[in-house]
Design an enzyme around this catalytic site. Structure first.
Site, mmCIF file in Angstrom:
data_model
loop_
_atom_site.group_PDB
_atom_site.id
_atom_site.type_symbol
_atom_site.label_atom_id
_atom_site.label_comp_id
_atom_site.label_asym_id
_atom_site.label_seq_id
_atom_site.Cartn_x
_atom_site.Cartn_y
_atom_site.Cartn_z
ATOM 1 N N ASP A 1 0.834 -1.210 0.000
ATOM 2 C CA ASP A 1 0.000 0.000 0.000
ATOM 3 C C ASP A 1 0.863 1.253 0.000
ATOM 4 O O ASP A 1 0.437 2.313 0.475
ATOM 5 C CB ASP A 1 -0.932 0.002 1.215
ATOM 6 C CG ASP A 1 -0.174 -0.035 2.534
ATOM 7 O OD1 ASP A 1 1.008 -0.411 2.522
ATOM 8 O OD2 ASP A 1 -0.776 0.312 3.566
ATOM 9 N N GLU A 2 2.074 1.147 -0.538
ATOM 10 C CA GLU A 2 3.002 2.275 -0.604
ATOM 11 C C GLU A 2 3.105 2.793 -2.038
ATOM 12 O O GLU A 2 3.189 2.014 -2.992
ATOM 13 C CB GLU A 2 4.386 1.872 -0.097
ATOM 14 C CG GLU A 2 4.402 1.479 1.383
ATOM 15 C CD GLU A 2 5.781 1.064 1.844
ATOM 16 O OE1 GLU A 2 6.059 1.183 3.044
ATOM 17 O OE2 GLU A 2 6.583 0.615 0.991
#
Length: 276
Positions: free
Chosen positions: A196-197
């Site tokens: 989720d980066e």
């Protein structure tokens, strides 16, 4: 028989030129076959008309020559048919090669795209982001420009996966990617680093306030609830911002500074934080 000359078409592409030549060859073949048929008909008529009265050696010689011409024309027609057939085979082979080349080119483009883009979101991946960042840094150094690197991380994304499953989590990531690209200019790059980066390259950052305004705009856009099959899902975002050359002069230094700042933003729940 005076037939019009065949004009070449040098301006055509190779396949088009071959097709043009084939069309002309087929036209000439028709003319030659017609000529052979006409000669055969004329010779038959002459033989019937002369009959037994053709005692003159000159008449007999003329008939022999006429028949010889008929045979030559027929032979030319047969050879031209072979040439036409060879041209047709060449055109088929070139069309097949062209189709195969187009397929290979398409496969290479797809493979190149897959190697440089994230499969889930379609965003540039880590490799492409680093390449564009290095290119951006080179321009910034050459023209004394500024740029910003933002490190983005979703807050509580693990809970989304644990509660709703990875399919819903993937849908959230795709929605986030779409929203991030809404604020991306042509010179900027949004990349999925993994999980989720995300990374955001902002070229031509004029001042900290303009970068801060963009960061806040991104935070506001991401926290709008996602409308998914399981209902509304709201996610928060933390952003760390690093400026060139203030917070680093290399790609690695800028990304590290932005990453550290992101954890500060996550700790303080501030939405975004600039590197120290």
């Amino acid at each position: 028989m005076n037939n019009p000359p065949i004009q070449p078409s040098p301006s055509l592409a190779p396949s088009e030129s071959l097709s043009s030549v084939l069309g002309q060859a087929e036209h000439v073949q028709v003319l030659v076959e017609q000529s052979a048929l006409e000669l055969s008909t004329v010779n038959s008529v002459l033989e019937q008309e002369v009959g037994v009265q053709a005692n003159s050696p000159e008449v007999q010689q003329a008939l022999v020559q006429s028949q010889a011409v008929e045979e030559k024309v027929q032979d030319a027609s047969d050879k031209l048919a072979l040439v036409t057939q060879a041209l047709e085979e060449e055109i088929r082979e070139r069309h097949a090669m062209g189709a195969e080349l187009a397929l290979v080119t398409q496969q290479e483009q797809l493979a190149r795209h897959a190697a440089l883009h994230d499969a889930l979101t379609g965003l540039p991946n880590r490799t492409l982001f680093h390449d564009r960042l290095e290119h951006g840094l080179a321009q910034a150094r050459r023209h004394e420009l500024a740029l910003a690197v933002m490190f983005l991380d979703l807050d509580g994304f693990k809970q989304v996966n644990d509660t709703y499953g990875h399919d819903v989590g993937d849908a959230v990531l795709q929605t986030v990617a779409e929203r991030l690209t809404e604020n991306t200019r042509d010179d900027d790059t949004v990349s999925r680093l993994g999980g989720d980066e995300f990374l955001y390259l902002l070229m031509g950052a004029t001042d900290e306030q303009s970068v801060a305004n963009l960061a806040q705009k991104i935070v506001n856009r991401i926290q709008v609830p996602c409308q998914l099959s399981v209902g509304e899902i709201r996610v928060q975002l933390s952003i760390g911002v690093a400026l060139f050359p203030k917070h680093g002069e290399t790609a690695e230094a800028l990304i590290k500074a932005a990453d550290t700042a992101m954890y500060l933003a996550k700790r303080d729940r501030s939405g975004y934080t600039f590197a120290k």
